[in-house]
Design an enzyme around this catalytic site. Structure first.
Site, PDB file in Angstrom:
ATOM      1  N   LEU A 427     -28.651 -12.288  16.471  1.00  0.00           N
ATOM      2  CA  LEU A 427     -29.041 -14.283  16.299  1.00  0.00           C
ATOM      3  C   LEU A 427     -30.349 -14.188  15.726  1.00  0.00           C
ATOM      4  O   LEU A 427     -30.915 -15.246  14.992  1.00  0.00           O
ATOM      5  CB  LEU A 427     -29.558 -14.031  17.439  1.00  0.00           C
ATOM      6  CG  LEU A 427     -28.077 -13.999  18.264  1.00  0.00           C
ATOM      7  CD1 LEU A 427     -28.672 -14.262  20.115  1.00  0.00           C
ATOM      8  CD2 LEU A 427     -27.592 -15.602  18.198  1.00  0.00           C
ATOM      9  N   GLY A 428     -30.989 -13.056  16.145  1.00  0.00           N
ATOM     10  CA  GLY A 428     -32.791 -13.125  14.767  1.00  0.00           C
ATOM     11  C   GLY A 428     -33.080 -11.856  14.684  1.00  0.00           C
ATOM     12  O   GLY A 428     -32.582 -10.743  15.363  1.00  0.00           O
ATOM     13  N   GLN A 429     -34.023 -11.526  14.082  1.00  0.00           N
ATOM     14  CA  GLN A 429     -34.837 -10.548  13.263  1.00  0.00           C
ATOM     15  C   GLN A 429     -36.558 -10.694  13.724  1.00  0.00           C
ATOM     16  O   GLN A 429     -36.536 -11.701  13.231  1.00  0.00           O
ATOM     17  CB  GLN A 429     -34.259  -9.680  12.377  1.00  0.00           C
ATOM     18  CG  GLN A 429     -33.253  -8.752  12.862  1.00  0.00           C
ATOM     19  CD  GLN A 429     -32.764  -8.630  12.076  1.00  0.00           C
ATOM     20  OE1 GLN A 429     -32.401  -8.882  10.944  1.00  0.00           O
ATOM     21  NE2 GLN A 429     -32.568  -6.932  11.431  1.00  0.00           N
ATOM     22  N   GLY A 430     -36.807 -10.379  14.244  1.00  0.00           N
ATOM     23  CA  GLY A 430     -38.340 -10.293  14.697  1.00  0.00           C
ATOM     24  C   GLY A 430     -39.202  -8.609  14.883  1.00  0.00           C
ATOM     25  O   GLY A 430     -38.423  -8.201  13.803  1.00  0.00           O
ATOM     26  N   THR A 434     -34.614  -6.524  17.610  1.00  0.00           N
ATOM     27  CA  THR A 434     -33.633  -7.528  16.933  1.00  0.00           C
ATOM     28  C   THR A 434     -32.899  -8.438  18.147  1.00  0.00           C
ATOM     29  O   THR A 434     -32.484  -7.302  19.199  1.00  0.00           O
ATOM     30  CB  THR A 434     -32.093  -6.831  16.020  1.00  0.00           C
ATOM     31  OG1 THR A 434     -32.754  -5.961  15.201  1.00  0.00           O
ATOM     32  CG2 THR A 434     -31.498  -7.615  14.924  1.00  0.00           C
ATOM     33  N   VAL A 435     -31.976  -9.037  17.904  1.00  0.00           N
ATOM     34  CA  VAL A 435     -31.972 -10.037  19.094  1.00  0.00           C
ATOM     35  C   VAL A 435     -30.009 -10.487  18.515  1.00  0.00           C
ATOM     36  O   VAL A 435     -29.657 -10.472  17.599  1.00  0.00           O
ATOM     37  CB  VAL A 435     -32.620 -11.205  19.689  1.00  0.00           C
ATOM     38  CG1 VAL A 435     -31.651 -12.047  20.573  1.00  0.00           C
ATOM     39  CG2 VAL A 435     -34.017 -11.379  19.535  1.00  0.00           C
ATOM     40  N   LYS A 448     -31.503  -8.071  23.803  1.00  0.00           N
ATOM     41  CA  LYS A 448     -32.519  -7.914  22.950  1.00  0.00           C
ATOM     42  C   LYS A 448     -32.919  -6.513  22.572  1.00  0.00           C
ATOM     43  O   LYS A 448     -33.140  -6.266  23.794  1.00  0.00           O
ATOM     44  CB  LYS A 448     -34.044  -8.609  23.215  1.00  0.00           C
ATOM     45  CG  LYS A 448     -35.640  -8.224  22.873  1.00  0.00           C
ATOM     46  CD  LYS A 448     -36.186  -9.488  22.532  1.00  0.00           C
ATOM     47  CE  LYS A 448     -37.392  -8.388  21.567  1.00  0.00           C
ATOM     48  NZ  LYS A 448     -38.736 -10.071  21.349  1.00  0.00           N
ATOM     49  N   ASP A 545     -46.746 -14.198  23.536  1.00  0.00           N
ATOM     50  CA  ASP A 545     -46.350 -14.307  21.987  1.00  0.00           C
ATOM     51  C   ASP A 545     -45.341 -15.541  22.052  1.00  0.00           C
ATOM     52  O   ASP A 545     -44.919 -15.373  21.601  1.00  0.00           O
ATOM     53  CB  ASP A 545     -45.038 -13.077  21.684  1.00  0.00           C
ATOM     54  CG  ASP A 545     -44.695 -13.173  20.790  1.00  0.00           C
ATOM     55  OD1 ASP A 545     -45.332 -13.743  18.982  1.00  0.00           O
ATOM     56  OD2 ASP A 545     -44.007 -12.620  19.570  1.00  0.00           O
TER      57      ASP A 545
END
Ligand SMILES: *[C@@H]1O[C@H](CO)[C@@H](O)[C@H](O)[C@H]1NC(C)=O
Ligand SMILES: *[C@@H]1O[C@H](CO)[C@@H](O)[C@H](O)[C@H]1NC(C)=O
Ligand SMILES: *[C@@H]1O[C@H](CO)[C@@H](O)[C@H](O)[C@H]1NC(C)=O
Ligand SMILES: *[C@@H]1O[C@H](CO)[C@@H](O)[C@H](O)[C@H]1NC(C)=O
Ligand SMILES: *[C@@H]1O[C@H](CO)[C@@H](O)[C@H](O)[C@H]1NC(C)=O
Ligand SMILES: *[C@@H]1O[C@H](CO)[C@@H](O)[C@H](O)[C@H]1NC(C)=O
Ligand SMILES: *[C@@H]1O[C@H](CO)[C@@H](O)[C@H](O)[C@H]1NC(C)=O
Ligand SMILES: *[C@@H]1O[C@H](CO)[C@@H](O)[C@H](O)[C@H]1NC(C)=O
Ligand SMILES: *[C@@H]1O[C@H](CO)[C@@H](O)[C@H](O)[C@H]1NC(C)=O
Ligand SMILES: *[C@@H]1O[C@H](CO)[C@@H](O)[C@H](O)[C@H]1NC(C)=O
Ligand SMILES: *[C@@H]1O[C@H](CO)[C@@H](O)[C@H](O)[C@H]1NC(C)=O
Ligand SMILES: *[C@@H]1O[C@H](CO)[C@@H](O)[C@H](O)[C@H]1NC(C)=O
Length: 744
Positions: A427-430, A434-435, A448, A545
């Site tokens: 879904l997303g990477q931060g 990673t999610v 997550k 955050d």
């Protein structure tokens, strides 16, 4: 698959072993073809016994070959002769002797107008020799030639045969070089079986006298025409007279036939072991052959030698191994193969299957033991992690408080849910990790997977999870569970389908126009969520955050604060200060950057930036801007200072023209962005202020509820407020009762 391959390997190894086994075959001794002390050739032409070059070297006079030396102009050459015909070839196995054929001819003498005439007969009567009737033909060559042949067996007058053959042609045009005896210029006819006498005569009436201008001669002979090539030279000249054309003679021993009763007698010619007697076709004698699988001279003692077929024929097809035997050979098939025919091997399914049947269970057993050991090792590791993260305490707590809604997932469950962390489900990477999107027991979840965890926090993890799991707020993404059996724990959240706040601000969604009211509502809901984390949770939880990408939107466009699990719990004493700077550039509290101490006011600062984003729809960091205006917050503070805030605002809300409301929000943001944390409002205050501002947007007439200065602001914007009243009268009725209690 594995098992079959192993079986093949076993077969191959056995095969290799068999190949390496020493060969027991011996090299065949070179066998002599003549009697001891006798020459076996004349000028290189083999003369095998029973033929011999002297009376003592041959079986009988009939088999004597003379090796005459002729002396042509100083160079002497030896040539073998038999019955005064030159020997071309002797074959023991076929019982054949090739000599040059006697050629009868008639040539027209143009000067004397007579014929030069030669005619031949050959008398082999009284011997067992006969002219081979299959290979020899009666051949006539010429362009005006007719010839007769008389045959007989032992010159029995009452048993003569006659044959005739002629050849005519008119000119050379029709004749070609290179053909065999095909009928033009050369005719042939068969000869009878078993004859040992022939006489060839040419009819004188056909004497070339009329065609002498191109052809003087005609020829007739008994010969083997198979390898004969016709040449026009034979017609135009007398060249054929000197050609060595072959005549095949079948030779036999004695004048009796094979008879087992005299096989032991000394006169029996087949002296060698492993030889056998063959009757002649004429019934006048016999000849000898080596038995099958042997070669050599059957007329000599020890003449028949075993043939090493493995060397000479290589009869066994792969992967068979050849073994020479006396008189034969044996093809041995390697393990797993069986003899199909004598020379071929085919895979022996029974053996292979049998081997597999015994090997496969063994492999399964080994594999099974391996799997069990591996699993035990793995579960040991997983247990270690589980222990390390305080999983047991957590599990106990969860059990004691039923209906808790928090699950500890196994590693296997999580792997299954994310399709083994398939990149398609990201879904997303931060910065934190990673999610993944996944599905756990029918529910869509976001998982997550953090990149790392602070060593000091490991033991606290289970406890933290327990606290986080108890958070239950409509504007906070629910933490459904976690997985502790891995190196870095994974958090499982409810899945929020409609994207992040950033998506809306950046107009990533086509046609999404967010009104000021909606923006304020989102801000207020997020603020309430953070306030809840800060003050209602026990112990207080710091988000750490706060940013627009961490504010999600559910299907009713309600704000949901996410990612709080990755933040730290509020430190209770100084030693628990974070050693790792968390957060995102552009949102970072300058005080936190200096002190490394995360406080609830750090979240307030970050939230201030989120408010700015809502107002301006501008990126938090703009590297294209002048140095002091790179960060949205500093840009905003400068604009506030210079009273140029209007330039920063998003066009979409600017045209809505609620400048007073906007200014109030801007003021609030400015307070949040105060350099000194202590002077910033708490999250609770921010939430309340935002709620109040929202109320003003919705209920402008309830001025009595508000402070006079705010009333003034309201009145100055009255005309716009009236518009809102008309457009949103329905929602006003609904919300009326609630709003009374609200105020500063
Ligand atoms: C022919 O015979 C001679 C003498 O007997 C011998 O030296 C020679 O090797 C023989 N040649 C062949 C080809 O057998
Ligand atoms: C043949 O053999 C006999 C005795 O065995 C001998 O006397 C004679 O000289 C031999 N002849 C030839 C040509 O070798
Ligand atoms: C062959 O002929 C030459 C002379 O032409 C003579 O010198 C020689 O001795 C002869 N050789 C034989 C083996 O007869
Ligand atoms: C070969 O020599 C023998 C004597 O050794 C003789 O009888 C015979 O006629 C000769 N044959 C030819 C074709 O020269
Ligand atoms: C023809 O016959 C004569 C006499 O016998 C002889 O001399 C001459 O060589 C012969 N011609 C040919 C071409 O054979
Ligand atoms: C043929 O050969 C045999 C035996 O060698 C002999 O008895 C006979 O007289 C011969 N006949 C002729 C016509 O040469
Ligand atoms: C000659 O041939 C005839 C017919 O085949 C046979 O009856 C007779 O016995 C033969 N004579 C001899 C001497 O072989
Ligand atoms: C056949 O070959 C001979 C030489 O070997 C040659 O003289 C003749 O012309 C040839 N005939 C044809 C028809 O080619
Ligand atoms: C050659 O043949 C012709 C007929 O074709 C004949 O008249 C003549 O006598 C023959 N010559 C000889 C020598 O036989
Ligand atoms: C014909 O000639 C070929 C090549 O020279 C040879 O191999 C073969 O044995 C000959 N055939 C006969 C029947 O002589
Ligand atoms: C076979 O040969 C023997 C002598 O070796 C002789 O007595 C007998 O007459 C011969 N038989 C025939 C049919 O030629
Ligand atoms: C074999 O030979 C014996 C004695 O020489 C004879 O009695 C017998 O008939 C012969 N058999 C055949 C099949 O020729």
């Amino acid at each position: 698959m594995q098992a079959v391959r192993t079986a093949n390997t076993v077969v191959a190894l056995l095969h290799l072993f068999l190949l390496l086994a020493p060969s027991k075959t011996k090299a065949t001794e070179s066998s002599t073809m003549s009697l001891p002390g006798c020459p076996d050739n004349c000028s290189g032409i083999p003369i095998p016994y029973p033929f011999g070059l002297s009376p003592n070297c041959s079986l009988s006079d009939a088999f004597e070959v003379s090796c005459n030396t002729t002396n042509y102009s100083g160079t002497s050459t030896s040539t073998p002769y038999w019955h005064e015909r030159q020997v071309l070839d002797i074959s023991l196995s076929l019982g054949e002797l090739r000599v040059t054929a006697p050629i009868s001819y008639q040539c027209y003498n143009t000067t004397t107008k007579t014929n030069d005439y030669i005619e031949w007969s050959w008398n082999l009567s009284g011997s067992a020799f006969v002219f081979n009737y299959e290979k020899n033909k009666f051949v006539v060559i010429g362009c005006d030639t007719l010839a007769y042949v008389q045959y007989s067996v032992n010159l029995n007058q009452s048993n003569y045969y006659w044959g005739a053959c002629g050849s005519w042609c008119y000119g050379l045009q029709t004749l070609t070089n290179g053909s065999t005896c095909s009928g033009i210029g050369c005719s042939q006819t068969v000869i009878p079986k078993g004859i040992n006498y022939f006489y060839v005569s040419i009819v004188e009436q056909y004497n070339n006298s009329e065609i002498y201008n191109f052809s003087r001669c005609g020829y007739a002979m008994v010969m083997e025409p198979d390898n004969f090539t016709f040449n026009t030279r034979y017609i135009t000249t007398d060249a054929l007279e000197r050609e060595n054309l072959p005549l095949v003679i079948d030779w036999f021993i004695d004048n009796t036939t094979c008879n087992s009763t005299w096989a032991n007698e000394s006169s029996y010619a087949c002296k060698s072991k492993n030889s056998e007697c063959v009757d002649s076709i004429s019934g006048l004698g016999y000849f000898c052959n080596c038995s099958r699988g042997y070669q050599g001279n059957p007329y000599l003692e020890g003449g028949c030698q075993d043939i090493n077929e493995c060397v000479s024929q290589q009869p066994c097809s792969q992967p068979g191994k050849c073994y020479n035997t006396q008189g034969g050979y044996r093809c041995s098939c390697p393990f797993g193969w069986q003899q199909k025919e004598k020379d071929t091997c085919e895979p022996n399914l029974a053996v292979i299957l049998g081997t597999c049947a015994s090997i496969i269970p063994l492999l399964f057993l080994v594999f099974g033991v391996y799997v069990i050991l591996e699993r035990r090792k793995l579960s040991k590791v997983m247990k270690k992690y589980f222990d390390q993260y305080g999983g047991w305490i957590l599990l106990e707590k969860i059990k004691s408080s039923q209906g808790f809604g928090f699950t500890i997932y196994t590693k296997q469950q999580v792997e299954q849910a994310t399709n083994n962390f398939d990149s398609a489900s990201i879904l997303g990477q931060g910065g934190h990790g990673t999610v993944y999107k996944g599905s756990l027991s029918g529910q869509t979840v976001a998982i997550k997977k953090c990149k790392m965890i602070d060593e000091n926090k490991k033991k606290e993890f289970g406890k933290e999870m327990l606290i986080l799991s108890q958070i239950n707020h409509k504007n906070i993404v629910k933490l459904l569970g976690c997985c502790l059996e891995v190196e870095v724990p994974m958090l499982v959240y409810e899945f929020i389908p409609n994207g992040t706040l950033l998506d809306y601000i950046n107009n990533k969604r086509p046609g999404s126009h967010i009104s000021l009211a909606t923006r304020l509502r989102i801000a207020q809901e997020s603020a309430e969520a953070l306030a809840y984390l800060h003050s209602s949770a026990s112990p207080p939880i710091l988000h750490g955050d706060v940013k627009s990408t961490n504010i999600l939107s559910d299907k009713n466009y309600m704000a949901k604060v996410s990612d709080f699990g990755a933040s730290t719990l509020a430190p209770t004493d100084e030693s628990e200060m974070a050693t790792l700077v968390q957060g995102t550039c552009g949102y970072l509290d300058p005080e936190y950057l200096q002190s490394c101490k995360l406080s609830d006011k750090s979240d307030v600062y970050s939230f201030g930036v989120v408010i700015l984003e809502l107002l301006t729809s501008k990126p938090v960091i703009d590297f294209g801007a002048p140095e002091e205006e790179i960060g949205l917050s500093s840009r905003f503070l400068i604009a506030m200072e210079e009273k140029k805030i209007n330039e920063l605002l998003d066009d979409e809300i600017k045209c809505e023209d609620h400048m007073e409301v906007i200014m109030e929000v801007a003021e609030l943001a400015k307070e949040c962005l105060n350099m000194k944390g202590a002077e910033r409002p708490t999250m609770k205050e921010v939430a309340e202020e935002l709620e109040r501002i929202c109320k003003i947007m919705q209920h402008p007439w309830r001025e009595d509820q508000y402070h006079p200065e705010e009333l003034e602001t309201l009145l100055s914007g009255a005309s716009h407020v009236m518009e809102i009243e008309q457009t949103s009268s329905f929602s006003l009725e609904k919300q009326a009762g609630k709003s009374i209690a609200v105020g500063r």
